[in-house]
Design a protein around this motif. Structure first.
Motif, PDB file in Angstrom:
ATOM      1  N   GLU A  56       0.854  -1.192   0.000  1.00  0.00           N
ATOM      2  CA  GLU A  56       0.000   0.000   0.000  1.00  0.00           C
ATOM      3  C   GLU A  56       0.897   1.251   0.000  1.00  0.00           C
ATOM      4  O   GLU A  56       1.914   1.291   0.685  1.00  0.00           O
ATOM      5  CB  GLU A  56      -0.884  -0.017   1.261  1.00  0.00           C
ATOM      6  CG  GLU A  56      -1.917   1.085   1.305  1.00  0.00           C
ATOM      7  CD  GLU A  56      -2.929   0.890   2.464  1.00  0.00           C
ATOM      8  OE1 GLU A  56      -2.686   0.034   3.340  1.00  0.00           O
ATOM      9  OE2 GLU A  56      -3.942   1.600   2.464  1.00  0.00           O
ATOM     10  N   TYR A  57       0.504   2.250  -0.770  1.00  0.00           N
ATOM     11  CA  TYR A  57       1.339   3.446  -0.837  1.00  0.00           C
ATOM     12  C   TYR A  57       1.200   4.238   0.465  1.00  0.00           C
ATOM     13  O   TYR A  57       0.123   4.735   0.784  1.00  0.00           O
ATOM     14  CB  TYR A  57       0.935   4.318  -2.022  1.00  0.00           C
ATOM     15  CG  TYR A  57       0.945   3.599  -3.358  1.00  0.00           C
ATOM     16  CD1 TYR A  57       1.951   2.666  -3.668  1.00  0.00           C
ATOM     17  CD2 TYR A  57      -0.028   3.847  -4.307  1.00  0.00           C
ATOM     18  CE1 TYR A  57       1.961   2.005  -4.889  1.00  0.00           C
ATOM     19  CE2 TYR A  57      -0.019   3.186  -5.537  1.00  0.00           C
ATOM     20  CZ  TYR A  57       0.963   2.268  -5.825  1.00  0.00           C
ATOM     21  OH  TYR A  57       0.974   1.623  -7.026  1.00  0.00           O
ATOM     22  N   VAL A  58       2.282   4.325   1.217  1.00  0.00           N
ATOM     23  CA  VAL A  58       2.218   4.985   2.516  1.00  0.00           C
ATOM     24  C   VAL A  58       3.005   6.284   2.563  1.00  0.00           C
ATOM     25  O   VAL A  58       2.940   7.011   3.554  1.00  0.00           O
ATOM     26  CB  VAL A  58       2.677   4.041   3.647  1.00  0.00           C
ATOM     27  CG1 VAL A  58       1.653   2.928   3.853  1.00  0.00           C
ATOM     28  CG2 VAL A  58       4.053   3.454   3.359  1.00  0.00           C
ATOM     29  N   ALA A  59       3.753   6.598   1.546  1.00  0.00           N
ATOM     30  CA  ALA A  59       4.474   7.870   1.503  1.00  0.00           C
ATOM     31  C   ALA A  59       4.817   8.173   0.047  1.00  0.00           C
ATOM     32  O   ALA A  59       4.797   7.286  -0.804  1.00  0.00           O
ATOM     33  CB  ALA A  59       5.762   7.809   2.337  1.00  0.00           C
ATOM     34  N   VAL A  60       5.084   9.441  -0.201  1.00  0.00           N
ATOM     35  CA  VAL A  60       5.540   9.874  -1.519  1.00  0.00           C
ATOM     36  C   VAL A  60       6.730  10.803  -1.321  1.00  0.00           C
ATOM     37  O   VAL A  60       6.649  11.744  -0.519  1.00  0.00           O
ATOM     38  CB  VAL A  60       4.430  10.608  -2.302  1.00  0.00           C
ATOM     39  CG1 VAL A  60       4.980  11.186  -3.608  1.00  0.00           C
ATOM     40  CG2 VAL A  60       3.263   9.686  -2.584  1.00  0.00           C
ATOM     41  N   VAL A  61       7.796  10.526  -2.023  1.00  0.00           N
ATOM     42  CA  VAL A  61       8.968  11.406  -1.979  1.00  0.00           C
ATOM     43  C   VAL A  61       8.931  12.287  -3.223  1.00  0.00           C
ATOM     44  O   VAL A  61       8.692  11.795  -4.330  1.00  0.00           O
ATOM     45  CB  VAL A  61      10.264  10.576  -1.942  1.00  0.00           C
ATOM     46  CG1 VAL A  61      11.483  11.486  -1.998  1.00  0.00           C
ATOM     47  CG2 VAL A  61      10.294   9.713  -0.686  1.00  0.00           C
TER      48      VAL A  61
END
Lengths: 330, 697
Positions: free
Chosen positions: B94-99
């Motif tokens: 699951e996408y939990v952060a975006v840089v």
């Protein structure tokens, strides 16, 4: 991805010196495997030494027979080379059974030998892999291992070597010529790749920093009586589920000599010495071929998902040899 | 001469092959930054700490968005889009952060370095008919009743002369469009502009407006060229939301494109299924009792209930009928649409079962299907607007030279190969939904037609242009067609095989309206600023007569199986279809053979391999997740019957995007059985499932 430096050396000596000076350096040739692994974070070199500009891209006929294949000869060029097709058609067949046209146009001879396993756990930094990160465990041993080894594996690693070309070279007693900081050396291809043992992260017997410059293939009088059979899950680009490289020399119906090697069964291309021994000097029959395969596969220890590879390799062996003997049942 | 029905290359073809066509992250944008997603390394649990410092230390990294700092969203109907708002982890990956960084490479390196701690809990990721959590959803996609019953199946089955009871299993399948999901998002004065790779920018516009608390007119979504979707881009997906969040956070335009590996799961996939089919028939193969019980999975985030057994409700005869759907809520990504959700896996099971019934009754499988044809929809009781299943079976059989087929399995050899042939029926609903379009006449005699349709590579743009030419009664080269922009008149997604049917309807109405207006223009002079007519089909679509509307088809397949290795190769696939009028034969054929090949891929190659210890699929690239390619199909043919159905839509079309895949996997599986005598009921059929069961040479 990680920033890296890039250098094109002028000659082999400079290439080797650059690798010697930088512990986290890697040679770059076709890049069809290394670049993918860099994007995935599986390999994180500080320095890439691009060897594609070195004059290692020719195929020579050696005095007294035999061939020297330059390390950077592209797979497409090698497969199409008239000398190769005449003297060692097994190499062409193995090459053309692998990858895709686009990949073969880039991939090189030495790069093909040194490609990394396609074990899915090795390629995923989120999974345990002793080869990628020693000491983290082998997720494949009790995971999805249909495509992995049945021979020569250890509890630390059950990966297979993915190359088709290497299987053919092992069958043909080819020898790798390499340079390293200590000088030039030669290693039989059969001894180039290791079984994983306690150190799956060490894949070859090359010293650190060594650069393969050529692969030498000795003459083989019966080299044209050869075949490469590759079982695969689809007709388009796919790694082998199991493969057999074979060459056969008959004196009447007696096996004078034979070469047999298996792919996709072990951490290295697997020369089937026991099977060869069982064949030599005996009258050839399909039954003998099956017995020979059984002799080799007696050492197989299938994983939970790949027991089928034992009958698959056995059947491929029988087909390859009976076809070469002209006694294929149909 | 009519433009509809004539072959025409895609209008945008030259732009695509020369690189001039812009995809979502290819538009030049000043000051753009790059986003890279961070997947959860836990399968179920809570994030207890996010350490962004190592990522921020990478030169070029601008920010790291996570649940603790991301801009707030308004919860909406689709919880899979409520991203970076809560510390809960519902599934691995699951996408939990975006840089966000100045360069793609820096963003990627930063993403590797974000340190996240989890409080993990035990997870359940394996679908089984014994799963303790199986439940009955309220409805199944996209709103069908969960269960249906008619007559008394149990009694009818018990009384039948011939009974078949078989369970079929399909694995997780992953949509693999050529273009991974990708978005460029830009905020300008409180307005949001996104270039998104989507199958429908009107719904994406509505979803973004809702999530970000904006009026719809403050959001513009452009999807001029899209590199496929197979359903996975049928609704707003995580990348467009994450890009918009990131662009707001760093106050710069942000591009976010996923890698191939990142497509496997979080954007939707075809659920694994477990399907029990029971057929009770008389000795001649006439079905009296038919039951299809389907089990599939959903996630803890959002319910998606694949309508697996719906195909069985309307396809074949049977006085006593029952269908059921049950779901297990697992710690997995939410399944979603993949080409013919429901019909595709359902037809695999039912059309395989029919083949088994044909063998049991000693009836030819084509004939068995003909004997079980129906004249009214057994599900709704409504008449069909047109039903040419039998005609497809007969004409397909004729073209395939089916007549002399020996039904005995495992007896045909050609050298080392075992040869077999198989057949399956196919159907897919022929639906339409409301759309709007505008047509403008210019003083110079040219026309512009505008509709927010989406061309995901199918040829939709070209088909609508052909339709417009006929409706305007002018040469097509005087018409420009504009699609793929939410500023255009609203229209639905390219999905459910409804695109051309729905869009052409609105285009025809707008063009007809304009033609009528032009007839009444004094002196036939178009004003300098042009003359525009807009049309909506909402009322007309709503007023459609209640009829059962379906496209039909029949698949014929020949395979060969290596007697030593079990390797399966497909010699020939022939699809015979009845799909209403065909607008553009060349692009229609591509759609049909694409669907057929994808069914081959489903039958023999594709499989998401789950590792339950990690709770995710371990094969997630195109080298380890095999998708059939050209070399895997040696001869493929698609044909269609002339079919005029006045009860569909003004263009008289039935959708063709999905019917090609429906039933094609069963035809392949049936051919493998005919070749080998081995019935494999869990896909994919690969050599290891055949090797020790092949007939002796």
């Amino acid at each position: 991805m990680k920033a890296f430096r890039y250098h094109r050396p002028a000659d082999v000596a400079e290439a080797v010196a650059l690798l010697d000076a930088e512990p986290a350096a890697a040679y770059l040739a076709g890049g069809t495997n290394l670049v993918d692994l860099m994007k995935l974070g599986v390999q994180r070199p500080e320095l890439l030494v691009d060897v594609t500009g070195l004059p290692l891209d020719t195929v020579e006929v050696l005095p007294g027979g035999g061939l020297r294949i330059g390390a950077t000869v592209r797979n497409s060029d090698l497969a199409a080379d008239p000398v190769i097709r005449r003297e060692h058609p097994l190499l062409s067949r193995a090459l053309l059974a692998g990858a895709s046209g686009q990949l073969r146009n880039l991939a090189t001879t030495a790069g093909n030998l040194l490609q990394r396993t396609r074990c899915v756990y090795f390629q995923d930094t989120g999974k345990a892999c002793n080869k990628r990160e020693p000491g983290t465990g082998c997720a494949a041993r009790h995971g999805q291992n249909r495509d992995l080894a049945i021979l020569g594996w250890s509890e630390l690693c059950v990966a297979t070597h993915p190359s088709d070309l290497a299987v053919a070279l092992v069958a043909l007693d080819a020898v790798v010529e390499a340079h390293d900081p200590g000088g030039a050396r030669e290693i039989p291809v059969a001894e180039l790749h290791r079984t994983p043992g306690e150190h799956p992260e060490r894949e070859t017997s090359l010293p650190r920093g060594a650069l393969i410059t050529a692969v030498r293939v000795p003459p083989l009088p019966f080299a044209r009586r050869c075949t490469y059979l590759k079982a695969r899950d689809r007709a388009s680009f796919a790694f082998a589920v199991g493969s057999v490289a074979a060459a056969l020399d008959l004196d009447g119906d007696t096996v004078r000599d034979v070469r047999l090697a298996y792919g996709a069964v072990a951490h290295r291309p697997w020369r089937a010495y026991r099977a060869e021994e069982a064949l030599r000097g005996r009258p050839f029959t399909a039954e003998l071929a099956a017995q020979a395969a059984d002799a080799e596969l007696a050492a197989a220890r299938p994983l939970p998902h790949n027991g089928f590879k034992v009958p698959l390799i056995r059947n491929l062996t029988v087909r390859a040899l009976t076809t070469l003997a002209g006694t294929a049942p149909r | 001469m009519s433009a509809v029905g004539r072959e025409h290359p895609r209008l945008e073809g030259p732009d695509k092959v020369t690189g001039a066509a812009r995809y979502a992250v290819e538009y030049p944008v000043d000051g753009v930054a790059y986003g890279w997603v961070v997947p959860a390394a836990a399968t179920r649990g809570r994030i207890t700490r996010v350490d962004v410092a190592p990522a921020l230390a990478v030169p070029g990294v601008l920010d790291v968005l996570h649940h603790g700092n991301a801009p707030r969203l308004t919860p909406g109907v689709d919880d899979t889009l409520f991203l970076l708002q809560e510390p809960t982890v519902h599934y691995r990956g699951e996408y939990v952060a975006v840089v966000v960084a100045d360069s793609l490479e820096a963003a990627r390196e930063g993403a590797r370095l974000v340190r996240i701690d989890y409080d993990t809990q035990p997870h359940s990721t394996v679908l089984s008919e014994h799963h303790p959590g199986l439940y009955r959803p309220d409805t199944v996609n996209p709103g069908y009743p969960t269960d249906t019953t008619d007559g008394d199946f149990d009694a009818g089955f018990a009384a039948a002369e011939v009974r078949l009871d078989a369970t079929y299993r399909t694995p997780a399948y992953h949509n693999n469009p050529m273009e991974p999901h990708a978005t460029t998002a830009q905020w300008r004065n409180g307005r949001l502009l996104v270039h998104d790779s989507t199958q429908g920018s009107t719904p994406v516009q509505a979803t973004l407006a809702q999530l970000f608390g904006l009026p719809p007119e403050a959001v513009r979504v452009v999807a001029e060229h899209v590199g496929g979707g197979f359903g996975s881009k049928g609704a707003a997906k995580a990348p467009v939301v994450l890009a918009a969040l990131a662009a707001r956070q760093v106050d710069r335009p942000v591009r976010l494109a996923l890698t191939r590996q990142q497509l496997f799961g979080p954007l939707g996939y075809r659920t694994p299924t477990i399907q029990r089919v029971r057929l009770g028939a008389d000795a001649d193969g006439r079905i009296a009792a038919i039951c299809h019980d389907a089990i599939s999975q959903t996630s803890g985030v959002h319910e998606f209930a694949e309508q697996t057994a719906v195909y069985t409700r309307s396809m074949y005869a049977g006085r006593h009928r029952r269908t059921t759907h049950r779901l297990a809520r697992l710690d997995v990504p939410t399944p979603f649409w993949m080409r013919a959700p429901g019909e595709c896996p359902g037809a695999y099971a039912l059309e395989s079962a029919l083949d088994e019934l044909a063998s049991a009754c000693g009836v030819d499988p084509v004939e068995l299907r003909i004997r079980n044809d129906v004249t009214v929809d057994p599900d709704s009781g409504q008449p069909f607007s047109s039903r040419n299943l039998v005609a497809c079976l007969r004409e397909g059989a004729r073209r395939f030279d089916w007549a002399d087929r020996d039904p005995t399995p495992g007896v045909r050899r050609l050298g080392r190969w075992l040869i077999g042939t198989g057949v399956a029926g196919s159907s897919y609903p022929a639906r339409s939904r409301a759309a709007a379009a505008a047509a403008t006449a210019a003083p110079d005699g040219t026309f512009e037609v505008r509709i927010n349709a989406t061309d995901i590579g199918t040829g939709a743009r070209t088909a609508l242009w052909q339709v417009a030419a006929d409706a305007l009664e002018v040469p097509a080269d005087r018409i420009t067609i504009r699609i793929g922009d939410s500023d255009l008149p609203p229209a639905g997604v390219a999905g459910g095989s409804m695109g051309t049917a729905s869009w052409s309807w609105a285009v025809i109405r707008a063009c007809q309206g304009l033609r009528d207006r032009l007839r009444h223009v004094p002196g036939a002079a178009v004003p300098a600023d042009g003359l525009t007519v807009e049309a909506s089909t909402a009322d007309e679509v709503r007023a459609q007569r209640p009829l059962a509307r379906y496209a039909y088809g029949a698949h014929f397949v020949q395979v060969r199986v290596d007697a030593d290795t079990g390797e399966i190769r497909v010699d020939r696939m022939l699809g015979m279809f009845a799909v209403g009028r065909v607008v553009n034969p060349s692009t229609a054929r591509s759609q049909l053979i694409g669907g057929m090949t994808m069914g081959l891929s489903m039958a023999l190659h594709e499989e998401g391999l789950l590792d339950e210890r990690y709770g995710d699929w371990v094969n997630h690239d195109l080298a380890t997740y095999h998708v059939s390619a050209c070399a895997d199909i040696e001869r493929i043919e698609a044909y269609w019957l002339p079919e005029e159905d006045p009860e569909l839509n003004p263009a008289g079309v039935k959708g063709i995007g999905e019917i090609g895949i429906v039933g094609s996997a069963a035809a392949v599986a049936n051919a493998v059985h005919h070749a080998t005598g081995v019935r494999v009921r869990d896909l994919p059929i690969r050599l290891d499932k055949l090797l020790d069961r092949l007939p002796a040479g």
